[in-house]
Enzyme design. Structure first.
Site, PDB file in Angstrom:
ATOM      1  N   GLU A 182       2.836   6.912  -2.453  1.00  0.00           N
ATOM      2  CA  GLU A 182       2.375   8.230  -3.198  1.00  0.00           C
ATOM      3  C   GLU A 182       3.064   9.391  -2.540  1.00  0.00           C
ATOM      4  O   GLU A 182       3.281  10.681  -3.028  1.00  0.00           O
ATOM      5  CB  GLU A 182       1.136   8.290  -3.744  1.00  0.00           C
ATOM      6  CG  GLU A 182       0.342   7.084  -4.253  1.00  0.00           C
ATOM      7  CD  GLU A 182      -0.222   6.193  -3.227  1.00  0.00           C
ATOM      8  OE1 GLU A 182      -0.795   5.109  -3.432  1.00  0.00           O
ATOM      9  OE2 GLU A 182      -0.161   6.442  -1.908  1.00  0.00           O
TER      10      GLU A 182
ATOM     11  N   ASP B 104      -8.804   3.785  -3.277  1.00  0.00           N
ATOM     12  CA  ASP B 104      -9.855   3.931  -2.266  1.00  0.00           C
ATOM     13  C   ASP B 104     -11.230   4.812  -2.965  1.00  0.00           C
ATOM     14  O   ASP B 104     -10.894   5.818  -3.582  1.00  0.00           O
ATOM     15  CB  ASP B 104      -9.480   4.981  -1.123  1.00  0.00           C
ATOM     16  CG  ASP B 104      -8.333   4.226  -0.422  1.00  0.00           C
ATOM     17  OD1 ASP B 104      -8.062   3.153  -0.723  1.00  0.00           O
ATOM     18  OD2 ASP B 104      -7.723   5.195   0.434  1.00  0.00           O
TER      19      ASP B 104
ATOM     20  N   ASP C 178       0.753  -1.089  -0.069  1.00  0.00           N
ATOM     21  CA  ASP C 178       0.035   0.102  -0.030  1.00  0.00           C
ATOM     22  C   ASP C 178       0.911   1.252  -0.009  1.00  0.00           C
ATOM     23  O   ASP C 178       2.227   1.173   0.208  1.00  0.00           O
ATOM     24  CB  ASP C 178      -1.177   0.116   1.333  1.00  0.00           C
ATOM     25  CG  ASP C 178      -2.071   0.679   0.992  1.00  0.00           C
ATOM     26  OD1 ASP C 178      -2.358   1.293  -0.104  1.00  0.00           O
ATOM     27  OD2 ASP C 178      -2.929   0.816   1.959  1.00  0.00           O
TER      28      ASP C 178
END
Length: 756
Positions: free
Chosen positions: A419, A482, A416
């Site tokens: 970024e 998400d 995950d």
């Protein structure tokens, strides 16, 4: 980034210089360089106090031509750089005739006429111009703030459409959009993207890759409506034009440059179930989910532990929370005894409370500020630092913390984040912080993927990754980030996945039911069908569970129906995966990839092809009404056997146990007899579902792969008058030939079935 103020004027505070006149051309056998003045030169004095723009033209591989535009060449290149493969010494051939210099590489030619105003014309094998960098097509711009930008522009033809540029949730056709390559954790309902890929695909049968890992700003028919402009804050801009003639050819050549997707293991194609994110769970909860799926006849392949398998405030320390999971090794063994693979959530951040923070800081494995302090902030995890993957020692250290989890029984990782990378830092290898912002995810995912390959073996490594840049397709699988739990977010997710597929990514997934919020039962049931007809399928949420019985008995039935269907389709789906691995053509394909000559297919973003032969149109409504377009040919509904002749638009209404799922005319679908697992013995009881065309010369060849991607058996299908004959090569077990809507027969070696 925009530099002009309308067609005539330049923006306040901006100065821009365009390559205008060719001053010389220097040729070699496989490349040439030209220098262009930024104004007309009518006398010797015009050459003074005036810059040049250099354009180096070369071919790294057949069918690909690169252009490197440079203003000042003395700037030190600090990196990082994309890894671009190519032919040693370059490809292509240069020739000059009557003042016209051409570089030809396979079906692509770059043409420069020294006598004309500066123009780079890219032409196909028939001499048709695909695009050109014409007037104002190469430039540099400076600003009153001291910025220096290199600018390229390529023409758009009438009706030409642009796709790709990563996993973008904005409109599928990118014309009219401003698209900045800058990694961001922006969800699926904004212009920001987790996966920024500076590559676009044109409906005219070519692609363009801007070879710059930092911020690339694209103006796609926006600042100048007839051009795609791309700019970087740098002294050099390098881009590649990638030839077709088909979009599949473009993707094959592009992934040949930047890397082909690894082939994920067959077990990863099954259904994944997670704990969800902030929900409360322990081993009893996990086992209740696993047993609940089994009791309801829903086969499960992977169980995933999300963030809170670790202690709060300590992500990541890679240690199980002892209060919640006192016996992790025993728990994993108990899960594996049920036939499950195990996935664990990780990210590249080390919280200050984690014992690993001080260790990593002391060893120099965390990114630092210019004054030597460890870079920290409190967003996400209190006082967290960032692992510096530009250091080989830090990579090895990070892998050493993951290996004990593999030894315990974890099979794969959800990588995950990646970024939120700062630019006010100093990297171990001296990389440019602006360029590293996007590139960081490449190092992060590669580090984890290579560990899995080493420990589990090639062909067994798989990630569930959120962020990526060019080249990231080599480390599948990626998921859509998400999203909200709504029909709108479901459509956004598909749009992003199709955009990513046209950016070189072969495998893609999403959170079934949506991540944020709790879906109502109608959204969840519709999303189940879509999710289980994606390359990879995962049930995951944020603050609520995604086990089907939370959404009613019918949701259980829908989950069971489509999980079993996906398992039966695995010989076909894995063959599609092998194709993605070998050629770069994605598993989930926008309609335009298979039907480039049908203009109706070019904007379609609510349906797709799963492989070449299976058309899927998810239902984005509670009442089951859905529009679907079927191109020319006869299409057969896989779930009902109904046939429809295209081209035709249809409005259909489906129950929750159905959706438009059409098989293409001429297709041969290999189907597994085992609907309980994705990685069974596909040749044991194999059925070939044949949808023959009416032509007397109908013939198809279909292969069934081994789970290492090699061919287990090849079946040659042909029509002999009113008989369909199938010959098997490799594999000596009985198989069944089922003609869609007709007769069937079983045998070995060669099987014949009457067509009437």
């Amino acid at each position: 980034m925009k530099f002009t103020n309308g067609f005539w004027r330049i923006r306040d505070g901006v100065q821009i210089a365009y390559a205008t006149e060719v001053r010389d051309v220097r040729t070699e056998a496989k490349r040439f360089t030209t220098h262009a003045a930024v104004q007309r030169v009518t006398r010797r004095g015009d050459t003074l106090n005036a810059p040049l723009i250099s354009a180096e033209c070369f071919s790294p591989a057949e069918g690909v031509i690169g252009v490197r535009l440079t203003h000042h060449s003395g700037k030190r290149r600090k990196g990082p750089e994309f890894t671009v493969a190519g032919v040693e010494g370059g490809a292509g051939e240069v020739r000059t005739v009557d003042g016209v210099t051409e570089l030809t590489s396979g079906p692509l030619t770059l043409r420069l006429d020294r006598a004309a105003p500066f123009t780079l014309s890219f032409r196909d094998a028939e001499g048709r111009e695909l695009t050109q960098a014409g007037a104002k097509g190469a430039a540099f711009a400076t600003t009153d703030q001291g910025e220096h930008h290199m600018v390229g522009k390529l023409a758009l033809g009438v009706g030409e459409q642009v796709y790709g540029l990563g996993e973008r949730f904005t409109p599928f056709v990118k014309n009219g959009q401003v698209v900045d390559m800058w990694q961001a954790d922006g969800g699926t309902s904004s212009e920001q993207a987790y996966k920024n890929i500076p590559f676009y695909l044109s409906s005219r049968g070519y692609g363009v890759f801007v070879n710059h890992p930092g911020k690339v700003s694209f103006e796609v028919g926006s600042e100048s409506v007839g051009q795609v402009q791309f700019s970087v804050e740098d002294q050099t801009l390098e881009y590649y034009v990638v030839a077709g003639p088909t979009s599949k050819d473009v993707l094959a050549r592009y992934t040949g440059l930047t890397g082909r997707p690894a082939l994920p293991p067959a077990w990863s194609f099954g259904l994944w179930l997670t704990t969800s994110f902030t929900t409360s769970y322990d081993e009893a909860t996990v086992m209740s989910f696993v047993d609940g799926m089994s009791d309801r006849g829903i086969p499960l392949s992977v169980f995933h532990f999300d963030c809170f398998w670790m202690r709060e405030y300590q992500w990541c320390d890679f240690e199980w929370d002892p209060d919640v999971f006192p016996d992790p090794a025993g728990m994993l063994a108990r899960l594996k005894a049920k036939g499950l693979r195990i996935s664990a959530w990780i990210n590249p951040y080390i919280a200050q409370k984690s014992p690993l923070f001080d260790e990593a800081a002391e060893l120099g494995h965390l990114v630092r500020r210019a004054n030597g302090d460890v870079w920290q902030w409190d967003l996400w995890q209190a006082g967290m630092g960032l692992v510096d993957f530009t250091s080989p020692e830090a990579c090895a250290w990070f892998q050493s913390k993951l290996k004990p989890l593999l030894d315990q029984g974890v099979d794969c990782f959800k990588t995950d984040f990646g970024e939120r990378i700062p630019t006010d830092v100093v990297w171990h290898d001296g990389s440019d912080p602006e360029r590293m912002h996007n590139y960081y995810t490449e190092l992060y995912n590669r580090t984890v993927f290579e560990l899995l390959e080493k420990e589990r073996g090639q062909g067994e490594a798989v990630l569930f990754a959120r962020s990526a840049t060019a080249g990231g397709q080599q480390y599948p699988v990626h998921w859509g980030g998400d999203c909200w739990s709504s029909f709108e977010a479901m459509a956004e997710s598909l749009r992003g996945g199709l955009s990513l597929s046209l950016s070189g990514f072969g495998f893609w997934s999403h959170d079934i039911g949506g991540f944020e919020g709790t879906p109502d039962a109608s959204v969840f049931k519709r999303w189940l069908a879509f999710g289980l007809l994606s390359s990879h399928s995962r049930l995951h949420g944020s603050s609520s569970y995604r086990v089907p019985w939370e959404f009613g008995d019918e949701a259980v039935e829908v989950a069971r129906r489509f999980t079993l269907l996906k398992h039966r389709l695995m010989p076909y789906l894995y063959g599609v995966g092998v194709e993605a691995h070998r050629t770069g053509v994605p598993s989930m394909r926008p309609m335009l990839l298979e039907f480039p000559g049908d203009p109706a297919c070019r904007p379609l973003d609510r349906q797709y092809l799963l492989g070449a032969d299976l058309l899927v149109a998810p239902v984005f409504s509670e009442d089951g009404e859905v529009e679907v377009y079927l191109p020319e040919g006869t299409w057969t509904q896989l779930l009902t056997g109904e046939t429809v002749t295209g081209p035709v638009w249809r409005t259909e209404r489906h129950g929750y146990d159905s959706l438009p799922l059409y098989v293409r005319e001429g297709a041969v679908l290999p189907l597994s007899a085992d609907d309980q697992r994705p990685d069974g013995d596909w040749l044991d009881g194999l059925t070939l579902l044949v949808h023959p065309t009416a032509e007397p010369g109908y013939a198809r060849t279909v292969t069934v792969p081994h789970q290492d991607g090699t061919t287990a058996a090849t079946f040659r299908v042909r029509r002999d008058g009113d008989t369909l004959s199938v010959t098997a090569e490799g594999g000596d077990r009985p198989f069944t030939v089922q003609v869609a809507g007709g007769a069937s027969a079983t045998g070995t070696g060669e099987v014949s079935v009457p067509l009437t």
